[in-house]
Design an enzyme around this catalytic site. Structure first.
Site, PDB file in Angstrom:
ATOM      1  N   GLU A 172      52.163   6.272  42.642  1.00  0.00           N
ATOM      2  CA  GLU A 172      52.729   6.810  41.407  1.00  0.00           C
ATOM      3  C   GLU A 172      51.902   6.435  40.181  1.00  0.00           C
ATOM      4  OE1 GLU A 172      56.906   5.787  41.367  1.00  0.00           O
ATOM      5  OE2 GLU A 172      57.267   6.923  43.201  1.00  0.00           O
ATOM      6  N   HIS A 232      71.961  11.359  49.545  1.00  0.00           N
ATOM      7  CA  HIS A 232      70.892  10.432  49.188  1.00  0.00           C
ATOM      8  C   HIS A 232      70.942   9.170  50.043  1.00  0.00           C
ATOM      9  CE1 HIS A 232      68.940   7.569  46.074  1.00  0.00           C
ATOM     10  NE2 HIS A 232      67.992   8.263  46.653  1.00  0.00           N
ATOM     11  N   GLU A 286      68.884   5.847  49.763  1.00  0.00           N
ATOM     12  CA  GLU A 286      67.885   4.904  49.237  1.00  0.00           C
ATOM     13  C   GLU A 286      67.896   3.674  50.138  1.00  0.00           C
ATOM     14  OE1 GLU A 286      65.517   4.683  46.417  1.00  0.00           O
ATOM     15  OE2 GLU A 286      65.077   3.092  47.851  1.00  0.00           O
ATOM     16  N   HIS A 327      61.214  10.214  49.165  1.00  0.00           N
ATOM     17  CA  HIS A 327      60.582   9.595  47.983  1.00  0.00           C
ATOM     18  C   HIS A 327      59.940   8.268  48.385  1.00  0.00           C
ATOM     19  CE1 HIS A 327      61.898  11.958  44.276  1.00  0.00           C
ATOM     20  NE2 HIS A 327      62.056  12.735  45.329  1.00  0.00           N
ATOM     21  N   GLU A 328      58.925   7.863  47.616  1.00  0.00           N
ATOM     22  CA  GLU A 328      58.084   6.711  47.978  1.00  0.00           C
ATOM     23  C   GLU A 328      57.693   6.827  49.453  1.00  0.00           C
ATOM     24  OE1 GLU A 328      61.361   6.024  46.719  1.00  0.00           O
ATOM     25  OE2 GLU A 328      60.515   6.443  44.746  1.00  0.00           O
ATOM     26  N   GLU A 373      57.890  12.976  47.440  1.00  0.00           N
ATOM     27  CA  GLU A 373      57.398  12.574  46.125  1.00  0.00           C
ATOM     28  C   GLU A 373      55.948  12.110  46.357  1.00  0.00           C
ATOM     29  OE1 GLU A 373      59.276  10.001  42.482  1.00  0.00           O
ATOM     30  OE2 GLU A 373      59.071   9.027  44.400  1.00  0.00           O
ATOM     31  N   GLU A 429      60.376  11.668  36.755  1.00  0.00           N
ATOM     32  CA  GLU A 429      61.192  10.492  36.421  1.00  0.00           C
ATOM     33  C   GLU A 429      60.510   9.603  35.383  1.00  0.00           C
ATOM     34  OE1 GLU A 429      61.821   8.596  40.219  1.00  0.00           O
ATOM     35  OE2 GLU A 429      59.777   7.850  40.336  1.00  0.00           O
TER      36      GLU A 429
HETATM   37  C1  NOJ Z   1      63.094   6.550  43.059  1.00  0.00           C
HETATM   38  C2  NOJ Z   1      63.184   8.000  43.304  1.00  0.00           C
HETATM   39  O1  NOJ Z   1      61.941   8.612  43.059  1.00  0.00           O
HETATM   40  C3  NOJ Z   1      64.253   8.571  42.418  1.00  0.00           C
HETATM   41  O2  NOJ Z   1      64.287   9.971  42.547  1.00  0.00           O
HETATM   42  C4  NOJ Z   1      65.570   7.934  42.750  1.00  0.00           C
HETATM   43  O3  NOJ Z   1      66.527   8.380  41.838  1.00  0.00           O
HETATM   44  C5  NOJ Z   1      65.485   6.407  42.655  1.00  0.00           C
HETATM   45  N1  NOJ Z   1      64.367   5.930  43.379  1.00  0.00           N
HETATM   46  C6  NOJ Z   1      66.728   5.733  43.191  1.00  0.00           C
HETATM   47  O4  NOJ Z   1      66.801   5.920  44.576  1.00  0.00           O
HETATM   48 CA    CA Z   2      59.732   7.464  42.747  1.00  0.00          CA
END
Ligand code: NOJ
Ligand code: CA
Length: 701
Positions: free
Chosen positions: A200, A403, A405, A474-475, A493, A499
């Site tokens: 990033e 989602h 995470e 993402h990541e 991503e 963001e």
């Molecule tokens: C990073 C992600 O890129 C983002 O989209 C997400 O909202 C946050 N992490 C929290 O999971």
């Molecule tokens: Ca991110």
């Protein structure tokens, strides 16, 4: 220069005959050479394979017991003889004392159809050369180097066959090098940055000779106009590839991220490595659409992909990044049943296919970067009724995007994969967004891009596929073309997205950012950038870090936010703003209209770091979209619409930067006009500083 280069121009009809010929050259001649004494013995032995159009030629050369590869384009050197081989733990290196023991050739010309994509069909036309080398002395191990040459680039990989003296192995280093013939200009982001290596970072440009350790795709530009992109394809069970520079050298070498015990790759023969790939083009425009990696991945494993849906989506997301909502429970909790219902209804009313809800599951309270091991992927917060929300979404024809995470607590996620995906499947959920915020993987401290994580991501993709679930990551691990085999691998991503504009301050993206992304990160595959911010007048109070009002603003105009839907390809495109910011906005019509699945893509103009104009044709429809973006400079670019069918009449709906528009103090000035166009139209696209233009071209009934 490359010694004794043989350049073949290939046609399938001659390839069989040539195969026989080359087998002779390579299998019989070497024996004679190595039997010869003195100077004769040192003679290099080279065999080549050319692209179907004959322009790109790869040579494999055995000299002094070492195998090297090199490449030319139009007979000009692109890659000079470059190292191949491996070092292992507890075994000698596999690099020297080699002889050529076998070779074979083949050609292919097949066209495959993608269930979704920036193009509908991909033609895989290539010539292949396989060369086996064997150690002349004990332990007499062997490997194949397989080279495929295409009109748009090349790929090669190692195959380690099952053999007596190479069973279980640990690769310490892959010795592959890319010794570029010219000190080309590189567009790069650093790799292995201890504090934030989620790919990033902002891009830099410098000559190859100044590179230290970088991610791929690595885009290289030569003084004569040659464009080369180094990347990899079909990363299945291996460490992700970085490229390491050597001071004042034009050579970069493969650098693999390691396990804690120091090795890079653990495996057992038979084994194949990922493909090392290089796109080759005469201009930046020719780099896109980038489908080389798709040609080097196996065909789809999914017989039925009807549940994999390209879509636009809204979501409970931007509010958290602006700090006006929270992922955690409490008064500002974003993921309430009521909020989710609002977002689903908005999606349904505006033709968006999905709604993302973040912060719905327990585990966000406190510092989740530290406590992420307690995330539940099935248990919702008390104010969020997952089953009711999923039911409402289904009734409205909107796909709920759940989602997940992980905060890189990967074992916690893996333990719950089956139960979570079983639940989502039962609720009719067909898409998830995964996330891996964190510097090292817990527990075990695995690297974000090591073999452990490559295996993990594959496991998620394959488990999700079994449950009819598509993945937005993402990541992530970078894209190496997995979507061909697993079309449920929708988007990623893996770059600096929108963001960063929410967080403001110096972290916001500079106006040139997306004009670089298009020619670098996006060459790997789709990106979940999340465009569509309409409230561009963010002030200090709404963001975390900004010191001045200007600093808090995303550095784009509104027209550019719209253009990004066409420019930055993804099968899922978010309408990222708070939905209330779309009320009474004429510009929102473009988001309603824009397609997310395409028959064809044509780059009409582009300069890395300056501007991009791209046209894409809607899948199965007589409709085109144009997206144009610029950096901090105002620019006017004239493009011909000669890609439209002759004689047909169209109307262009144009969303342009309005009078006096400027990202800094007038980002919202948007001029919407309509004009008749045809294949003979020359369109003048005028863009403001930090601006862009979005155009829909529809058929006049
Ligand atoms: C990073 C992600 O890129 C983002 O989209 C997400 O909202 C946050 N992490 C929290 O999971
Ligand atoms: Ca991110």
């Amino acid at each position: 220069m490359i010694p004794s280069l043989k350049s073949y121009t290939t046609s399938p009809a001659t390839s069989v005959r040539r195969a026989a010929l080359t087998a002779l050259v390579i299998a019989a001649a070497p024996v004679l050479h190595f039997q010869a004494a003195g100077a004769q013995a040192a003679r290099a032995q080279t065999t080549t394979v050319a692209s179907p159009d004959g322009r790109n030629v790869v040579a494999l050369t055995l000299s002094d017991g070492r195998l090297t590869w090199s490449a030319t384009r139009d007979r000009q050197p692109v890659v000079t003889p470059s190292r191949l081989g491996f070092t292992f733990r507890n075994a000698p290196a596999l690099e020297t004392g080699l002889r050529v023991s076998d070779s074979a050739r083949s050609s292919a010309d097949e066209t495959f159809t993608l269930p979704w994509g920036e193009v509908a069909h991909v033609r895989d036309q290539h010539n292949e050369l396989r060369v086996r080398v064997t150690e002349t002395a004990a332990p007499q191990r062997e490997f194949w180097v397989v080279v495929r040459v295409f009109d748009d680039g090349l790929g090669f990989r190692y195959e380690l066959p099952d053999q007596p003296n190479l069973k279980d192995f640990e690769i310490m280093d892959e010795l592959t090098e890319f010794a570029m013939a010219e000190d080309m200009k590189a567009w790069w982001i650093p790799a292995n940055v201890p504090t934030n290596d989620r790919q990033e970072m902002l891009y830099s440009e410098s000559p190859i000779s100044k590179l230290t350790l970088v991610h791929t795709p690595l885009t290289l530009v030569g003084t004569g106009g040659l464009h080369a992109v180094i990347h990899e394809a079909n990363l299945v069970d291996y460490a992700s590839m970085y490229l390491a520079g050597r001071s004042e050298s034009r050579t970069v070498r493969v650098s693999l991220t390691r396990w804690k015990d120091g090795s890079a790759v653990k495996g057992r023969t038979p084994f194949v490595t990922p493909w090392r790939t290089m796109q080759l083009a005469d201009s930046p425009e020719q780099l896109v659409p980038s489908v080389l990696t798709l040609k080097l991945n196996p065909p789809s494993r999914l017989a039925n992909t009807s549940w994999v849906r390209p879509m636009k989506y809204d979501g409970i997301w931007w509010g958290m990044h602006l700090n006006v909502m929270s992922w955690s429970s409490g008064a500002r909790h974003g993921a309430t049943t009521e909020n989710a219902t609002r977002y689903i209804d908005f999606a349904a009313a505006n033709g968006l296919g999905g709604t993302l809800v973040e912060g719905w599951n327990t585990g966000w309270d406190g510092n989740w970067l530290v406590t992420g091991g307690s995330f539940s992927f099935t248990k919702a917060y008390a104010d969020y009724d997952l089953a009711a929300v999923a039911k409402h979404a289904a009734e409205k024809g909107v796909g709920l995007i759940v989602h997940n995470e992980t905060a890189t607590f990967v074992d916690n996620y893996e333990r719950q994969l089956d139960s979570a995906f079983t639940l989502y499947e039962k609720l009719g959920v067909h898409a998830i967004k995964t996330g891996y915020v964190g510097d090292t993987v817990n527990p075990g401290g695995h690297d974000h891009y090591g073999q452990y994580m490559v295996r993990h991501h594959r496991r998620v993709i394959e488990t999700a596929a079994k449950h009819g679930i598509a993945v937005v990551m993402h990541e992530p691990i970078k894209d190496t073309g997995e979507r061909r085999t697993w079309p449920n691998m929708l988007s990623r991503e893996g770059a600096r997205g929108q963001e960063y504009n929410a967080w403001g301050g110096e972290g916001g993206n500079p106006p040139e950012h997306e004009t670089i992304l298009f020619f670098t990160r996006l060459l790997a595959g789709p990106m979940d950038f999340t465009p569509g911010i309409f409230n561009l007048l963010l002030t200090k109070s709404e963001t975390n870090k900004a010191r001045t009002p200007y600093e808090a603003r995303p550095r784009t105009t509104l027209a550019k936010q719209l253009a990004l839907y066409v420019v930055l390809y993804s099968p899922v495109e978010m309408a990222a703003d708070l939905i209330e910011n779309y009320a009474n906005q004429p510009g929102f019509q473009f988001i309603r209209d824009v397609a997310v699945d395409w028959d064809t893509t044509r780059v009409l103009h582009g300069r890395i770091g300056d501007d991009v104009v791209v046209a894409r044709k809607t899948k199965g429809k007589d409709e085109w979209f144009i997206g144009a973006i610029t950096d901090e400079q105002a620019r006017t670019i004239e493009v011909s619409l000669d890609f439209l069918p002759k004689g047909a009449r169209y109307v262009a709906d144009i969303y342009a930067d309005g009078k006096g528009a400027h990202w800094r103090d007038n980002p919202l000035a948007l001029a919407i006009t309509h004009m008749p166009v045809s294949s003979s139209t020359k369109m003048r696209i005028a863009m403001a500083p930090g601006g862009g233009q979005a155009v829909r071209i529809r058929r006049v009934p």
